[in-house]
Design a protein around this motif. Structure first.
Motif, PDB file in Angstrom:
ATOM      1  N   HIS A 263     -45.760  23.525   5.410  1.00 11.52           N
ATOM      2  CA  HIS A 263     -46.029  22.168   6.249  1.00 11.52           C
ATOM      3  C   HIS A 263     -44.983  21.303   5.397  1.00 11.52           C
ATOM      4  O   HIS A 263     -44.281  20.684   6.132  1.00 11.52           O
ATOM      5  CB  HIS A 263     -47.311  21.318   6.037  1.00 11.52           C
ATOM      6  CG  HIS A 263     -47.242  20.193   6.522  1.00 11.52           C
ATOM      7  ND1 HIS A 263     -47.351  19.949   7.837  1.00 11.52           N
ATOM      8  CD2 HIS A 263     -47.067  18.992   6.076  1.00 11.52           C
ATOM      9  CE1 HIS A 263     -47.149  18.747   8.258  1.00 11.52           C
ATOM     10  NE2 HIS A 263     -46.983  18.239   6.997  1.00 11.52           N
ATOM     11  N   HIS A 312     -54.327  21.301   7.204  1.00  8.80           N
ATOM     12  CA  HIS A 312     -54.451  20.824   8.608  1.00  8.80           C
ATOM     13  C   HIS A 312     -54.234  21.996   9.502  1.00  8.80           C
ATOM     14  O   HIS A 312     -54.634  22.095  10.562  1.00  8.80           O
ATOM     15  CB  HIS A 312     -54.212  19.383   9.030  1.00  8.80           C
ATOM     16  CG  HIS A 312     -52.619  19.750   8.999  1.00  8.80           C
ATOM     17  ND1 HIS A 312     -51.564  18.371   8.654  1.00  8.80           N
ATOM     18  CD2 HIS A 312     -51.636  20.399   9.409  1.00  8.80           C
ATOM     19  CE1 HIS A 312     -50.452  18.732   8.789  1.00  8.80           C
ATOM     20  NE2 HIS A 312     -50.418  19.812   9.162  1.00  8.80           N
ATOM     21  N   HIS A 313     -53.649  23.096   9.205  1.00  7.44           N
ATOM     22  CA  HIS A 313     -53.280  24.193   9.734  1.00  7.44           C
ATOM     23  C   HIS A 313     -54.536  25.157   9.838  1.00  7.44           C
ATOM     24  O   HIS A 313     -54.466  26.267  10.396  1.00  7.44           O
ATOM     25  CB  HIS A 313     -52.036  25.014   9.104  1.00  7.44           C
ATOM     26  CG  HIS A 313     -50.760  24.081   9.733  1.00  7.44           C
ATOM     27  ND1 HIS A 313     -50.239  24.062  10.871  1.00  7.44           N
ATOM     28  CD2 HIS A 313     -50.386  23.203   8.674  1.00  7.44           C
ATOM     29  CE1 HIS A 313     -49.194  23.275  10.577  1.00  7.44           C
ATOM     30  NE2 HIS A 313     -49.080  22.569   9.419  1.00  7.44           N
TER      31      HIS A 313
END
Ligand code: HEM
Ligand SMILES: [Cu+2]
Lengths: 573, 300
Positions: A263, A312-313
């Motif tokens: 990220h 969030h992945h």
């Protein structure tokens, strides 16, 4: 830059000196062993664009395969390898190093008013690390290929049969990581220690702020991917079971490690692009950048925030609901500094005298595409919608809007902006604008359809959408979208070939470039085009990098130069 | 970057053309080194996080496994490394004062410390290899064969292992949702680690084996019935962390030899000692990491 000599003719007005960094020495070794940041930047640029071409070819294979339902040109295995290699090349070889290593290397020291980066040898070393990583990554094709996708998730990467491919690739990623780390260290130290007197932090062009924030990310995030792929290699070689539940290990830990790097890595990709856009928008609308400090600090804010959103992945990887909520909330907050930048750019454009030349067209494309990408990122960061959209083409479209529509478009804009400086030649404006138009239209045709595909439920990384597992309606609907998406990619490809053509053409036939063709105020526009070996034949005027009132257009020279009635800038020593 | 500067101040040989003063060059080198050390900490950071996760999920494995580490050897190694840090610091001081002989002796002593450390590690490692305490799939009783499929009683259920039946409550809540019968709902059969049974209390450590016992005794103990499942996990993380650290020591040896050659050739003096200073910083971080590893594996 200790003294400003005001009696000499102003820089930029003089005729370019005969000796420049290109002619300074000759022979192939004078390039391969060079310590000159400009030549290293050019070597990076050529290498990265070559990798881009290669990655593009794999993308074309993928698009051809998906153009119609049923198997077209690739078997299932070949298809997996094609999209994996496309992703690996584009992410690790192209977009992560792209702007800092190529354009950054070239312009950073000049913008700063320095003679070189802090550690020229380390700079060359990191270039060769890149080359080594590139060769290793691409050579996986000859060792059984890799079919895991660029994310290298376990257990695909630990249990498949493509043993040698994975090992080579982990090694490649490790080496490329160190290339990136060394670039980051070099730039941070350069900005800290090589700012000449007069060049304060707030006189730095915003591009440098962006590169600085990127450097922090490169240094802080990349070691984690290093240890991750090292663990992966050890797991693969010795079966130690760290990521293997059968041996008591934890596969989700791999995802945590991977995204803890990847990220922040997406901001390694986009931040330098944002830096370029700040330059392009301000210079080509001939107006002082709006909200300098907001843009500068939002880069740093993004760098910090980006470390705490990786979850969030993994909303659907078995994270606890509490973690999901927290990560979702922080993800939203990252959008704030990004939006701060967008609004500042818009405010800069407002009432500016905009020249719609090629770099500016790319900057405007960026604004549109990046806004779409950021907003769709919010759809993905929302828990309820992500359950539907995760691992569909919606995600594919989202990250292509960010990485290609954002990072890459910015880089191409930057190449057009600094091309006269780098090569000393002007390209054809007409062809430049045409190519930009082709790419913009082609890009949206390719990827907007993928938003629709994804929201209709087409999963990513599928070889086909035909057969007993698909309803005829789905096959037909997806077929239409995929068809147009492929058509769009051909249009884009045409645009890129056009760019390659006119840029190469300009090297031989292009008009000679003036020192300052666009009216830029930062220091690189004060040295000749191309710059001399030591960057400045005389000390440049340091000052507000966006104060364009000190420049005037010279019809005869076809470029801008320092206003004749100003001996030196007010406030300057 | 002044064009006049190069003519006004003297520009010594060691000063690269893009610097104005030696001080500026030195400070840049130092900042660069600190940044590099930050990346080193983060590189190990991944493994420390791994350690925390595994220890949290499988405390019994760590309790069990650490009995087989030789605390005496570990302690000696710790002392050796700390002493070598001292000699390195001394070497750096000598370099700054232009004391060439002191520098050479300091570097030699540090090298000796590094060599001693690696020697002891070699003894420790080879003992474990002889007993077959390899990490992972090559652990002496091979918990898994790569060609096996999922059905073959894998994973090995053990304390803290995450194989537990779906709790009733979860199943009921799906019904309560009133979903139509023809919709397939996948329910994870894996409960969060915190809810898995923890076997630490039940683990019979009564006949705790002390490291000063004979090797046969130890091996016997590792094969005994109450050995926790996946005992190899401890050795995984042990070998990964100490191995990576060992590679760094090896790197340090390389650096020291290079500095030694420079010192013998008389490259360093009170004006120019940057490489010695930076090499010293690197050596200290390698030490520091060991100071964390020692208690984490040998003591707790
Ligand atoms: C406003 C800012 C952004 C937000 C809120 C955001 C949010 C997200 C979320 C939630 C996902 C996970 C989707 C899923 O897998 O279900 C995702 C995926 C992704 N995003 Fe973003 N994103 C943002 C900006 C960016 C930028 C600037 C980049 C790159 C330059 C980027 C690159 C990616 C990539 C590469 C993936 C997919 C990785 C993969 O699974 O292969 N994003 N984004
Ligand atoms: Cu992300």
């Amino acid at each position: 830059m200790t003294t400003i000599d005001t009696t000499k003719p102003t820089p930029g007005a003089e005729t370019p000196p005969v000796d420049n960094y290109l002619t300074h020495s000759s022979g192939i070794m004078s390039w391969l062993g060079t310590l000159d940041h400009k030549r290293i930047g050019v070597m990076y640029l050529v290498s990265i664009l070559t990798a881009f071409f290669l990655g593009g070819m794999f993308a074309m294979l993928v698009r051809l395969e998906l153009m119609f339902p049923g198997e077209q040109i690739l078997s299932q295995d070949q298809y997996n390898m094609a999209f994996t290699l496309h992703g690996v090349i584009m992410v690790f070889l192209v977009i992560i190093p792209s702007v800092p290593a190529s354009l950054g290397n070239f312009v950073l020291p000049i913008m700063l008013g320095a003679k070189d980066v802090a550690f020229p040898r380390l700079n060359l070393f990191s270039y060769y690390l890149w080359v080594t990583g590139a060769v290793l990554a691409v050579s996986t094709v000859f060792f059984g290929g890799v079919d895991t996708g660029w994310t290298l998730y376990v257990p695909y990467s630990t249990t498949g049969t493509e043993m040698n491919g994975i090992l080579l690739l982990t090694f490649a990623v490790f080496v490329l990581g160190f290339s990136s780390i060394f670039t980051g260290i070099n730039f941070i130290v350069t900005i800290h220690r090589l700012r000449p007197p007069g060049m304060t932090w707030f006189r730095m062009p915003l591009f440098l702020w962006a590169i600085y924030a990127t450097g922090i990310l490169q240094v802080m995030a990349t070691p984690v991917i290093g240890i991750t792929v090292a663990l992966l290699a050890v797991e693969r070689l010795f079966g130690i079971g760290i990521f293997d539940p059968a041996l008591g290990g934890d596969p989700v830990l791999f995802q945590h490690f991977f995204w803890f790097y990847s990220h922040p890595a997406v901001y390694i990709m986009i931040l330098p692009g944002m830096g370029i856009i700040s330059e392009l928008i301000s210079v080509h609308s001939h107006k002082h950048i709006f909200g300098y400090k907001f843009i500068a600090f939002s880069s740093v804010a993004i760098a910090i925030f980006s470390f705490i959103v990786w979850g969030h992945h993994m909303f659907l990887s078995g994270q606890s609901p509490l973690m999901n909520v927290v990560f979702s909330a922080i993800t939203f907050s990252v959008a704030i500094p990004s939006a701060v930048k967008v609004f500042n750019w818009l405010a800069t454009l407002y009432k500016g005298s905009i020249s719609f030349n090629t770099p500016m067209l790319y900057a405007l494309s960026f604004l549109v595409l990046f806004t779409i990408s950021g907003l769709t990122g919010l759809h993905l960061g929302t828990l309820a919608t992500d359950i539907h959209l995760h691992d569909t083409y919606f995600v594919v479209a989202h990250f292509h809007y960010t990485m290609m529509g954002g990072a890459l478009i910015a880089m191409i804009g930057g190449i057009h902006h600094w091309w006269p400086k780098i090569t000393g030649r002007m390209y054809s404006e007409f062809l430049g604008r045409t190519a930009c138009g082709l790419i913009f239209v082609g890009f949206n045709l390719t990827f907007f359809t993928q938003f629709m595909l994804g929201s209709k439920g087409m999963p990513r990384r599928y070889h086909d959408y035909d057969g007993p597992n698909w309803t005829p309606e789905a096959t037909e609907l997806f077929g239409t979208y995929h068809f147009w998406s492929s058509i769009g990619s051909f249009v884009m490809a045409a645009g890129f070939f056009l760019i390659a053509f006119y840029l190469l053409h300009s090297l031989f036939r292009g008009k000679k470039a003036p020192a300052n063709p666009w009216g830029g105020r930062s220091l690189e526009w004060q040295c000749a085009s191309p710059p001399p070996h030591d960057n400045f034949s005389e000390p440049p005027h340091v000052g507000d990098p966006y104060d364009f009132t000190v420049l005037e257009w010279d019809e005869q020279e076809q470029g801008y130069h320092w206003r004749h009635d100003l001996k030196h800038e007010p406030g300057e020593a | 970057m002044t064009t006049t500067a190069s003519t006004t101040h003297d520009h010594p040989d060691f000063l690269a053309h893009h610097w104005d003063t030696p001080k500026q060059q030195f400070e840049a080198g130092k900042l660069g080194m600190w940044l590099f050390l930050a990346t080193e900490v983060l590189l190990f950071g991944g493994l420390f996080v791994g350690y925390a996760v595994w220890r949290g999920n499988h405390p019994e494995l760590f309790k069990f496994g650490s009995q087989y580490l030789d605390t005496t050897m570990g302690a000696i190694n710790t002392v050796v490394l700390i002493l070598s840090s001292l000699t390195m610091a001394w070497a750096v001081t000598c370099a700054q004062r232009g004391n060439r002989k002191g520098l050479i002796i300091g570097l030699l002593l540090t090298l000796a410390g590094a060599g001693g450390f690696l020697g002891i590690k070699y003894v420790e490692y080879s003992h474990k290899f002889n007993e077959g305490w390899f990490p992972g799939a090559y652990f002496y009783d091979k918990p898994s064969d790569r060609s096996r499929t999922w059905d073959d009683n894998l994973p090995v259920p053990g304390a803290g292992q995450l194989v537990v039946p779906v709790p009733d409550t979860e199943a009921r809540s799906i019904e309560e949702l009133g979903l139509p019968a023809d919709i397939l709902v996948e329910i994870s059969t894996v409960v969060p680690p915190g809810q898995g049974p923890s076997g630490l209390e039940e683990l019979a450590l009564t006949d705790t084996v002390h490291t000063d016992d004979h090797a046969e005794h130890e091996m016997h103990a590792l094969q005994r019935e109450d050995r926790p499942a996946n005992a190899h996990m401890f050795f995984n993380i042990y070998f990964m962390m100490t191995g990576l650290h060992g590679l760094h020591v090896l790197g340090g040896v390389g650096v020291m030899i290079w500095l030694l050659i420079g010192a013998v050739k008389g490259r360093f003096n009170e004006k120019y000692f940057t490489p010695v200073d930076l090499g010293g910083l690197y050596w200290h971080i390698v030490d520091l990491i060991w100071i964390f590893l020692f208690p984490l594996f040998y003591l707790i």
